[in-house]
Design a protein around this motif. Sequence first.
Motif, PDB file in Angstrom:
ATOM      1  N   THR A 169       0.810  -1.212   0.000  1.00 58.39           N
ATOM      2  CA  THR A 169       0.000   0.000   0.000  1.00 58.39           C
ATOM      3  C   THR A 169       0.849   1.272   0.000  1.00 58.39           C
ATOM      4  OG1 THR A 169      -0.111   0.066   2.413  1.00 58.39           O
ATOM      5  CG2 THR A 169      -1.829  -1.187   1.263  1.00 58.39           C
ATOM      6  N   ALA A 170       2.117   1.161   0.373  1.00 60.58           N
ATOM      7  CA  ALA A 170       2.982   2.338   0.453  1.00 60.58           C
ATOM      8  C   ALA A 170       3.960   2.368  -0.711  1.00 60.58           C
ATOM      9  CB  ALA A 170       3.746   2.341   1.765  1.00 60.58           C
ATOM     10  N   GLY A 179       3.606   0.832   5.071  1.00 61.91           N
ATOM     11  CA  GLY A 179       4.134   2.182   5.192  1.00 61.91           C
ATOM     12  C   GLY A 179       4.398   2.621   6.611  1.00 61.91           C
ATOM     13  N   VAL A 180       4.562   1.705   7.541  1.00 61.03           N
ATOM     14  CA  VAL A 180       4.905   2.110   8.902  1.00 61.03           C
ATOM     15  C   VAL A 180       6.417   2.184   9.055  1.00 61.03           C
ATOM     16  CG1 VAL A 180       2.802   1.211   9.898  1.00 61.03           C
ATOM     17  CG2 VAL A 180       4.790  -0.270   9.723  1.00 61.03           C
ATOM     18  N   ALA A 198       9.700   6.284  15.006  1.00 58.11           N
ATOM     19  CA  ALA A 198       9.131   5.152  15.734  1.00 58.11           C
ATOM     20  C   ALA A 198       7.817   5.517  16.390  1.00 58.11           C
ATOM     21  CB  ALA A 198      10.122   4.665  16.783  1.00 58.11           C
ATOM     22  N   SER A 199       7.245   6.638  16.019  1.00 62.80           N
ATOM     23  CA  SER A 199       5.961   7.003  16.606  1.00 62.80           C
ATOM     24  C   SER A 199       5.095   7.626  15.534  1.00 62.80           C
ATOM     25  CB  SER A 199       6.154   8.004  17.757  1.00 62.80           C
ATOM     26  OG  SER A 199       6.740   9.202  17.276  1.00 62.80           O
ATOM     27  N   ASN A 206       6.408   7.382   8.897  1.00 66.72           N
ATOM     28  CA  ASN A 206       7.209   8.574   8.655  1.00 66.72           C
ATOM     29  C   ASN A 206       8.230   8.197   7.592  1.00 66.72           C
ATOM     30  OD1 ASN A 206       8.634  11.007   8.789  1.00 66.72           O
ATOM     31  ND2 ASN A 206       8.230  11.212  10.952  1.00 66.72           N
ATOM     32  N   LYS A 207       8.605   9.147   6.779  1.00 65.11           N
ATOM     33  CA  LYS A 207       9.510   8.841   5.690  1.00 65.11           C
ATOM     34  C   LYS A 207      10.857   8.376   6.220  1.00 65.11           C
ATOM     35  CE  LYS A 207      10.472  13.780   5.209  1.00 65.11           C
ATOM     36  NZ  LYS A 207       9.243  14.325   5.828  1.00 65.11           N
TER      37      LYS A 207
END
Lengths: 115, 115
Positions: free
Chosen positions: A30-31, A98-99, B96-97, B101-102
Amino acid sequence: GAGVSQSPSNKVTEKGKDVELRCDPISGHTALYWYRQSLGQGLEFLIYFQGNSAPDKSGLPSDRFSAERTGGSVSTLTIQRTQQEDSAVYLCASSLEGVGNEKLFFGSGTQLSVL
Amino acid sequence: AQSVTQPDIHITVSEGASLELRCNYSYGATPYLFWYVQSPGQGLQLLLKYFSGDTLVQGIKGFEAEFKRSQSSFNLRKPSVHWSDAAEYFCAVGAASGGYNKLIFGAGTRLAVHP
């Protein structure tokens, strides 16, 4: 597909022309990410797509650069009025969700040369 | 915002010698950290990653890396280098939160191996 596919593998264009670079991510991912690799510059983040969310365009260097992702799959990066400084390898990557801790799967890249 | 510094642009070692590639990151919280390798003519491949737990992580091809929070470092090591390890190595940091995030990459370290 089995991996991330990018086309063309090489593109030579004249200054001022528009170019389109294509990325076909791994099925089910998905990313989708676009990076630019210039000599000595590492990998520069350009843009990120995740599902139906608005893309993160924060890395696009100018308004000559744009990207779209149709149907949540194939993506096209467009560079208008190309300049010599746009010459680089453009890399596409995809990941499952996408995490932040996910592995990215990279394509082989498109080598863009602007004469 | 995240950032990554790889202080060594180019390193040359003899085959069989030990190797350490340096990586320093900047991020306000516990990061996700990665090492990718780009071999000649091949795409980027994940070597290893850290996101929690044991600060010494093992990867493929006999590589390991150690996360040191006090030094904001994530150096890559290998006890005995093989000629096939000649490649460019990229350190990367992800948030990590907050979910996605890219992934931000360093400028890379090019490794040459003498026979």
